[in-house]
Scaffold this active site. Structure first.
Site, PDB file in Angstrom:
ATOM      1  N   GLU A   1     -20.835  59.354  44.533  1.00 39.02           N
ATOM      2  CA  GLU A   1     -20.329  58.043  44.151  1.00 39.02           C
ATOM      3  C   GLU A   1     -19.903  57.232  45.517  1.00 39.02           C
ATOM      4  O   GLU A   1     -19.784  57.787  46.440  1.00 39.02           O
ATOM      5  CB  GLU A   1     -18.739  58.666  43.542  1.00 39.02           C
ATOM      6  CG  GLU A   1     -18.797  59.582  42.319  1.00 39.02           C
ATOM      7  CD  GLU A   1     -17.563  59.968  41.865  1.00 39.02           C
ATOM      8  OE1 GLU A   1     -17.542  60.397  40.668  1.00 39.02           O
ATOM      9  OE2 GLU A   1     -16.375  60.031  42.528  1.00 39.02           O
TER      10      GLU A   1
ATOM     11  N   CYS B   1      -8.816  56.857  47.277  1.00 43.69           N
ATOM     12  CA  CYS B   1      -8.982  57.501  48.498  1.00 43.69           C
ATOM     13  C   CYS B   1      -8.932  59.040  48.022  1.00 43.69           C
ATOM     14  O   CYS B   1      -7.534  59.421  47.462  1.00 43.69           O
ATOM     15  CB  CYS B   1      -8.145  57.320  49.530  1.00 43.69           C
ATOM     16  SG  CYS B   1      -8.438  55.966  50.448  1.00 43.69           S
TER      17      CYS B   1
END
Ligand code: SF4
Length: 348
Positions: free
Chosen positions: A90, A336
């Protein structure tokens, strides 16, 4: 030459050596490099390469990746990218407040570091990307952004994987992306993040110190807590890591970035924050507080806004420069620590 050469992953000096070795000649290096990277041409499209194109094609392979889907949340866009063998990583496109567009890049399929607050860490490591795959990922994501007029201006190696655990591929990919004959991302626009592998950090300093921005994922103010949530910290103490950080030559007026995922009750206690402030003493850096982003199976909770501000104010009172990285992309599992190939509703 047995194994095909990873053509997109060859920095200019290696490309020249390779072209020399196969009889094409090092002199063709800038032409080939510019065609592949700046103009995005196939070997056959590069002007005046003639029969050399066949010789290069016969001894090399070009990494290719495909954007399978995109998942958007409040402007932040997570791209699921397929590699040639079907493995997936990703990458995340993050619009910045100043209008620039940051691309968060993956270096590995999964990660071996097993940080307990990170979804990628739960996957384990499948394999590292080749340098060519890292470069191709940047080009594919850039092309995706360009479909609606956006331009990637900054790269952060903070996606899936620990870039310094996969050192050679990261080094070569960065070398390609920096080169003036290619896409030429300025050194000041590339940040490499590490969980703190001290020997590799010293190697990185020798190769890129003084040029590239560095981010260190610290996440704790005491060795005991750091070893608990960052298992690889067993190999090096906070003191060792601080010395390596002090020895890293920062570019120009840049500050070292210290990443700190805030885990309530774990690393936001008075002892941890005092330890963090002490670690920062003498470091020309800024602490990025990252409120924990939840994922399935996680054993931590996200801090409340009050808890984040409390940690922030404690550190500021101790003289630490602090910023808060409020969650961006959570709705797409693209914030994150959330990159784990978890499907979200496809928007591609
Ligand atoms: S935080 Fe970084 S180093 Fe740690 S498991 Fe996640 S991807 Fe790997």
């Amino acid at each position: 030459m047995d194994k095909p050469v990873d053509l997109l992953g060859l920095p200019m000096p290696a490309l020249r050596a390779y072209l020399d070795q196969i009889g094409v000649g090092a002199v063709q290096g800038p032409r080939v490099f510019g065609g592949l990277h700046r103009l995005q041409q196939s070997l056959q499209e590069i002007p005046d390469l003639g029969r050399h194109a066949e010789r290069i094609a016969a001894t090399s392979e070009q990494a290719s990746v495909t954007v399978l889907s995109a998942h958007e949340d409040a402007g932040t866009e997570k791209l699921v990218i397929a590699l040639r063998d079907g493995a997936r990583v990703e990458a995340v496109l993050i619009p910045m407040h100043d209008g620039r567009l940051t691309l968060c890049v993956s270096s590995q399929v999964g990660c071996a570091m097993a940080c307990t607050f990170c979804a990628t860490g739960t996957l384990g490591l499948t394999r590292g990307l080749t340098a060519g795959e890292i470069v191709a990922q940047v080009y594919a994501a850039s092309a995706w952004a360009a479909r609606d007029g956006r331009r990637v201006t900054r790269l952060v190696f903070m996606g899936m994987g620990e870039p310094l655990h996969h050192y050679e591929a990261t080094r070569d990919a960065v070398g390609v992306l920096l080169d003036q004959h290619g896409r030429c991302f300025g050194a000041k626009n590339i940040t490499v993040s590490t969980v703190g592998l001290v020997p590799k950090l010293r190697r990185f300093a020798a190769d890129f110190g003084g040029r590239l921005q560095l981010a260190i994922s610290l996440h704790a103010g005491t060795d005991a807590t750091r070893r608990r949530i960052v298992p690889t910290a067993v190999a090096s103490s906070l003191a060792d890591l601080k010395q390596a950080a002090l020895d890293y030559p920062l570019p120009g007026s840049r500050m070292l970035m210290i990443e700190y995922v805030l885990l309530p009750g774990v690393n936001d206690t008075a002892e941890e924050l005092t330890g963090l402030a002490a670690w920062m003493d003498g470091i020309d850096g800024v602490v990025n507080l990252i409120p924990f982003n939840p994922f399935a199976g996680a054993t931590f909770r996200s801090p409340t806004t009050d808890e984040v501000w409390a940690a922030c104010h404690t550190l500021q009172a101790a003289g630490v420069v602090v910023t808060v990285r409020w969650p961006r992309g959570r709705g797409a599992n693209g914030a994150c620590g959330q990159l784990a190939l978890v499907p979200a509703e496809a928007t591609a």
